[in-house]
Scaffold this motif. Structure first.
Motif, PDB file in Angstrom:
ATOM      1  N   ARG A 106       0.832  -1.221   0.000  1.00 16.55           N
ATOM      2  CA  ARG A 106       0.000   0.000   0.000  1.00 16.55           C
ATOM      3  C   ARG A 106       0.863   1.266   0.000  1.00 16.55           C
ATOM      4  N   PHE A 107       1.985   1.220   0.680  1.00 14.26           N
ATOM      5  CA  PHE A 107       2.871   2.377   0.785  1.00 14.26           C
ATOM      6  C   PHE A 107       4.117   2.150  -0.077  1.00 14.26           C
ATOM      7  N   THR A 108       4.628   3.244  -0.619  1.00 16.58           N
ATOM      8  CA  THR A 108       5.852   3.182  -1.408  1.00 16.58           C
ATOM      9  C   THR A 108       6.795   4.300  -0.986  1.00 16.58           C
ATOM     10  N   ALA A 109       7.982   3.914  -0.571  1.00 15.33           N
ATOM     11  CA  ALA A 109       9.023   4.886  -0.239  1.00 15.33           C
ATOM     12  C   ALA A 109       9.890   5.137  -1.465  1.00 15.33           C
ATOM     13  N   SER A 110      10.239   6.391  -1.659  1.00 16.51           N
ATOM     14  CA  SER A 110      11.120   6.743  -2.769  1.00 16.51           C
ATOM     15  C   SER A 110      11.954   7.948  -2.355  1.00 16.51           C
ATOM     16  N   ARG A 111      12.899   8.317  -3.189  1.00 10.12           N
ATOM     17  CA  ARG A 111      13.733   9.479  -2.891  1.00 10.12           C
ATOM     18  C   ARG A 111      14.262  10.081  -4.179  1.00 10.12           C
ATOM     19  N   ASP A 112      14.542  11.365  -4.111  1.00 11.88           N
ATOM     20  CA  ASP A 112      15.175  12.079  -5.207  1.00 11.88           C
ATOM     21  C   ASP A 112      16.400  12.754  -4.614  1.00 11.88           C
ATOM     22  N   ASN A 113      17.558  12.161  -4.791  1.00 14.43           N
ATOM     23  CA  ASN A 113      18.776  12.688  -4.169  1.00 14.43           C
ATOM     24  C   ASN A 113      19.155  14.058  -4.741  1.00 14.43           C
ATOM     25  N   ALA A 114      18.770  14.332  -5.959  1.00 11.96           N
ATOM     26  CA  ALA A 114      19.066  15.634  -6.551  1.00 11.96           C
ATOM     27  C   ALA A 114      18.261  16.742  -5.886  1.00 11.96           C
ATOM     28  N   LYS A 115      17.105  16.370  -5.312  1.00 12.50           N
ATOM     29  CA  LYS A 115      16.235  17.349  -4.646  1.00 12.50           C
ATOM     30  C   LYS A 115      16.317  17.255  -3.125  1.00 12.50           C
TER      31      LYS A 115
END
Length: 128
Positions: free
Chosen positions: A67-76
């Protein structure tokens, strides 16, 4: 340490979606494992999700997996927690946290004491 600021919480009906953001400042964001935790009223803080420095590896507690999804944008310098199919039992204050780790780009951790920095929290309320 890195400074963390969460945003994106709010009130949503059961079955709805929210996306939390956690923006970091002060240190090199890509050096940190990022974690998400939550604390319901009168209960202890519990692990929700963790994402590796590279973003290629994630780990979830059983109750949110799928149900949950973790993500990241290292540039931001930002980590995200996409929350779908929300349930009333997901109601809590959600915190992001950062764990400085070197030489382990695919590591994650569910252990609160591993994390060095914490955000102030953002309230998520799911109505039935």
């Amino acid at each position: 340490q890195v400074q963390l600021v969460e945003s994106g919480g709010g009130l949503v009906q059961a079955g709805g979606s929210l996306t939390l953001s956690c923006t970091a400042s002060g240190r090199t964001f890509k050096d940190y494992i990022m974690g998400w935790f939550r604390q319901a009223p009168g209960k202890e803080r519990k692990f929700v999700a963790s994402i590796s420095q590279s973003g290629d590896n994630t780990y979830y507690t059983d109750s949110v997996r799928g149900r949950f999804t973790a993500s990241r944008d290292n540039a931001k310098n930002t980590a995200y927690l996409q929350m779908n199919s929300l349930r009333p039992e997901d109601t809590a204050v959600y915190y992001c946290a950062a764990d400085a780790v070197y030489g382990c780009p695919y590591c994650t951790t569910p252990v609160p004491s591993d994390y060095d920095s914490w955000g102030q929290g953002t309230q998520v309320t799911v109505s039935s």
